[in-house]
Design a protein around this motif. Sequence first.
Motif, PDB file in Angstrom:
ATOM      1  N   PRO A   1       9.117  -2.269  -2.552  1.00  0.00           N
ATOM      2  CA  PRO A   1      10.061  -1.261  -3.046  1.00  0.00           C
ATOM      3  C   PRO A   1       9.342   0.084  -3.155  1.00  0.00           C
ATOM      4  CG  PRO A   1       9.317  -2.629  -4.863  1.00  0.00           C
ATOM      5  CD  PRO A   1       8.698  -3.193  -3.610  1.00  0.00           C
ATOM      6  N   LEU A   2      10.032   1.156  -2.786  1.00  0.00           N
ATOM      7  CA  LEU A   2       9.390   2.462  -2.684  1.00  0.00           C
ATOM      8  C   LEU A   2       9.791   3.419  -3.802  1.00  0.00           C
ATOM      9  CD1 LEU A   2       9.813   3.054   1.156  1.00  0.00           C
ATOM     10  CD2 LEU A   2       7.786   2.209  -0.046  1.00  0.00           C
ATOM     11  N   VAL A   3       8.804   4.138  -4.326  1.00  0.00           N
ATOM     12  CA  VAL A   3       9.065   5.244  -5.236  1.00  0.00           C
ATOM     13  C   VAL A   3       9.689   6.387  -4.450  1.00  0.00           C
ATOM     14  CG1 VAL A   3       7.963   7.033  -6.639  1.00  0.00           C
ATOM     15  CG2 VAL A   3       7.246   4.653  -6.889  1.00  0.00           C
ATOM     16  N   ASN A   4       9.040   6.756  -3.345  1.00  0.00           N
ATOM     17  CA  ASN A   4       9.537   7.836  -2.488  1.00  0.00           C
ATOM     18  C   ASN A   4      10.200   7.238  -1.252  1.00  0.00           C
ATOM     19  OD1 ASN A   4       6.844   7.012  -1.945  1.00  0.00           O
ATOM     20  ND2 ASN A   4       6.470   8.790  -0.680  1.00  0.00           N
ATOM     21  N   ARG A   5      11.432   7.666  -0.987  1.00  0.00           N
ATOM     22  CA  ARG A   5      12.187   7.142   0.158  1.00  0.00           C
ATOM     23  C   ARG A   5      11.546   7.582   1.473  1.00  0.00           C
ATOM     24  NH1 ARG A   5      17.447   6.268  -2.008  1.00  0.00           N
ATOM     25  NH2 ARG A   5      17.083   5.587  -4.136  1.00  0.00           N
ATOM     26  N   LEU A   6      11.849   6.854   2.543  1.00  0.00           N
ATOM     27  CA  LEU A   6      11.333   7.222   3.862  1.00  0.00           C
ATOM     28  C   LEU A   6      11.944   8.548   4.300  1.00  0.00           C
ATOM     29  CD1 LEU A   6      11.376   3.870   5.870  1.00  0.00           C
ATOM     30  CD2 LEU A   6       9.497   4.899   4.594  1.00  0.00           C
TER      31      LEU A   6
ATOM     32  N   GLY B   1      10.325  -4.691  11.628  1.00  0.00           N
ATOM     33  CA  GLY B   1      11.673  -4.212  11.921  1.00  0.00           C
ATOM     34  C   GLY B   1      11.758  -2.704  11.865  1.00  0.00           C
ATOM     35  N   ALA B   2      12.822  -2.173  12.445  1.00  0.00           N
ATOM     36  CA  ALA B   2      13.046  -0.726  12.445  1.00  0.00           C
ATOM     37  C   ALA B   2      13.566  -0.288  11.082  1.00  0.00           C
ATOM     38  CB  ALA B   2      14.044  -0.359  13.537  1.00  0.00           C
ATOM     39  N   HIS B   3      13.140   0.885  10.642  1.00  0.00           N
ATOM     40  CA  HIS B   3      13.554   1.445   9.358  1.00  0.00           C
ATOM     41  C   HIS B   3      14.167   2.827   9.590  1.00  0.00           C
ATOM     42  CE1 HIS B   3      10.839  -1.674   8.008  1.00  0.00           C
ATOM     43  NE2 HIS B   3      11.069  -1.393   6.734  1.00  0.00           N
ATOM     44  N   THR B   4      15.231   3.117   8.888  1.00  0.00           N
ATOM     45  CA  THR B   4      15.874   4.417   9.012  1.00  0.00           C
ATOM     46  C   THR B   4      15.401   5.348   7.894  1.00  0.00           C
ATOM     47  OG1 THR B   4      17.753   3.686   7.678  1.00  0.00           O
ATOM     48  CG2 THR B   4      17.953   3.461  10.072  1.00  0.00           C
ATOM     49  N   ALA B   5      15.509   6.645   8.147  1.00  0.00           N
ATOM     50  CA  ALA B   5      15.173   7.628   7.119  1.00  0.00           C
ATOM     51  C   ALA B   5      16.046   7.388   5.895  1.00  0.00           C
ATOM     52  CB  ALA B   5      15.374   9.038   7.655  1.00  0.00           C
ATOM     53  N   GLY B   6      15.458   7.505   4.709  1.00  0.00           N
ATOM     54  CA  GLY B   6      16.185   7.277   3.470  1.00  0.00           C
ATOM     55  C   GLY B   6      16.035   5.882   2.911  1.00  0.00           C
ATOM     56  N   ALA B   7      15.402   4.963   3.669  1.00  0.00           N
ATOM     57  CA  ALA B   7      15.236   3.589   3.200  1.00  0.00           C
ATOM     58  C   ALA B   7      14.399   3.562   1.931  1.00  0.00           C
ATOM     59  CB  ALA B   7      14.579   2.740   4.279  1.00  0.00           C
ATOM     60  N   ALA B   8      14.761   2.667   1.001  1.00  0.00           N
ATOM     61  CA  ALA B   8      14.077   2.563  -0.288  1.00  0.00           C
ATOM     62  C   ALA B   8      13.136   1.370  -0.346  1.00  0.00           C
ATOM     63  CB  ALA B   8      15.109   2.456  -1.412  1.00  0.00           C
ATOM     64  N   THR B   9      13.013   0.624   0.772  1.00  0.00           N
ATOM     65  CA  THR B   9      12.137  -0.541   0.850  1.00  0.00           C
ATOM     66  C   THR B   9      11.414  -0.522   2.188  1.00  0.00           C
ATOM     67  OG1 THR B   9      13.695  -1.841  -0.492  1.00  0.00           O
ATOM     68  CG2 THR B   9      12.053  -3.069   0.748  1.00  0.00           C
ATOM     69  N   LEU B  10      10.135  -0.890   2.158  1.00  0.00           N
ATOM     70  CA  LEU B  10       9.346  -1.003   3.381  1.00  0.00           C
ATOM     71  C   LEU B  10       9.056  -2.472   3.628  1.00  0.00           C
ATOM     72  CD1 LEU B  10       7.688   0.362   5.664  1.00  0.00           C
ATOM     73  CD2 LEU B  10       5.741   0.369   4.078  1.00  0.00           C
ATOM     74  N   ALA B  11       9.539  -3.006   4.764  1.00  0.00           N
ATOM     75  CA  ALA B  11       9.271  -4.394   5.139  1.00  0.00           C
ATOM     76  C   ALA B  11       7.935  -4.433   5.879  1.00  0.00           C
ATOM     77  CB  ALA B  11      10.392  -4.944   6.002  1.00  0.00           C
ATOM     78  N   ILE B  12       7.013  -5.231   5.364  1.00  0.00           N
ATOM     79  CA  ILE B  12       5.654  -5.294   5.897  1.00  0.00           C
ATOM     80  C   ILE B  12       5.364  -6.703   6.395  1.00  0.00           C
ATOM     81  CG2 ILE B  12       3.199  -5.060   5.329  1.00  0.00           C
ATOM     82  CD1 ILE B  12       4.001  -3.117   3.104  1.00  0.00           C
ATOM     83  N   GLN B  13       4.804  -6.807   7.618  1.00  0.00           N
ATOM     84  CA  GLN B  13       4.334  -8.091   8.132  1.00  0.00           C
ATOM     85  C   GLN B  13       2.847  -8.198   7.812  1.00  0.00           C
ATOM     86  OE1 GLN B  13       6.425 -10.498   9.575  1.00  0.00           O
ATOM     87  NE2 GLN B  13       4.617 -11.703   9.051  1.00  0.00           N
ATOM     88  N   THR B  14       2.499  -9.176   6.990  1.00  0.00           N
ATOM     89  CA  THR B  14       1.122  -9.348   6.533  1.00  0.00           C
ATOM     90  C   THR B  14       0.846 -10.843   6.455  1.00  0.00           C
ATOM     91  OG1 THR B  14      -0.450  -8.749   4.786  1.00  0.00           O
ATOM     92  CG2 THR B  14       1.828  -9.129   4.094  1.00  0.00           C
ATOM     93  N   SER B  15      -0.098 -11.252   5.656  1.00  0.00           N
ATOM     94  CA  SER B  15      -0.385 -12.674   5.504  1.00  0.00           C
ATOM     95  C   SER B  15       0.441 -13.265   4.361  1.00  0.00           C
ATOM     96  CB  SER B  15      -1.879 -12.888   5.243  1.00  0.00           C
ATOM     97  OG  SER B  15      -2.301 -12.146   4.126  1.00  0.00           O
ATOM     98  N   ALA B  16       0.748 -14.554   4.482  1.00  0.00           N
ATOM     99  CA  ALA B  16       1.541 -15.242   3.459  1.00  0.00           C
ATOM    100  C   ALA B  16       0.862 -15.130   2.100  1.00  0.00           C
ATOM    101  CB  ALA B  16       1.733 -16.708   3.838  1.00  0.00           C
ATOM    102  N   GLY B  17       1.643 -14.786   1.075  1.00  0.00           N
ATOM    103  CA  GLY B  17       1.129 -14.707  -0.284  1.00  0.00           C
ATOM    104  C   GLY B  17       0.447 -13.388  -0.634  1.00  0.00           C
ATOM    105  N   ALA B  18       0.314 -12.478   0.338  1.00  0.00           N
ATOM    106  CA  ALA B  18      -0.304 -11.184   0.052  1.00  0.00           C
ATOM    107  C   ALA B  18       0.561 -10.416  -0.945  1.00  0.00           C
ATOM    108  CB  ALA B  18      -0.472 -10.372   1.336  1.00  0.00           C
TER     109      ALA B  18
END
Length: 197
Positions: free
Chosen positions: A147-152, A98-115
């Motif tokens: 969850p991110l320490v440093n925002r986007l 998905g698209a992320h805007t500047a300032g976001a505090a979470t990064l959504a990642i598509q990876t393998s189930a259970g990673a």
Amino acid sequence: MASLGTWPTTIEPVSFRLVMQTNQVVNADPFGGSEQVLDRLNDRWMVYMTLQQAHQDDAAEIEALVANFRGQVNTIDLWHFVRSTPRGTISGSPTVSGAHTAGAATLAIQTSAGATVKKGDLVGVGGLLLMSSGDATADGTGLLSMPLVNRLRTALSNGAAITLTKPTATFRLLSTSGLGYSGGLSEEVTMTLGEVI
């Protein structure tokens, strides 16, 4: 400004510190003692490192590297020299979900189930070096919310590639220490570098 590429693997620091510098304003009430903190969401990584003594022939490479920064003109890509890969189980070729805007505090990642990612894990995406502020596990569809320490600092697009091995950010040299010699050996070089923003 020119890029010196990625930090040479032949030069390893003997001490290394990665510190997040936050852009914030703090106001204190001179009468009541209360404080207000404004986070400007423009975090920047700082690197403090020391390069070890070397014989004069080996020190020539270090001397050339330091001089090639040309003060703060040229830049170099650095990774975390102690943790070059995540401690979690995330692997392969994950992407931004998905698209992320500047300032976001979470990064959504598509990876393998259970990673998984663990607190302190670092990933790279879009020129940003991002650190996880907590543990996270991908759901059954492979969606992991880190969850991110440093925002986007910048927006990210859906499908952007995420780097797991030696993720880097671009830095410039902020200190001006050169290389000295004593008895045929170079002296230790202490360097301060700041992320280019």
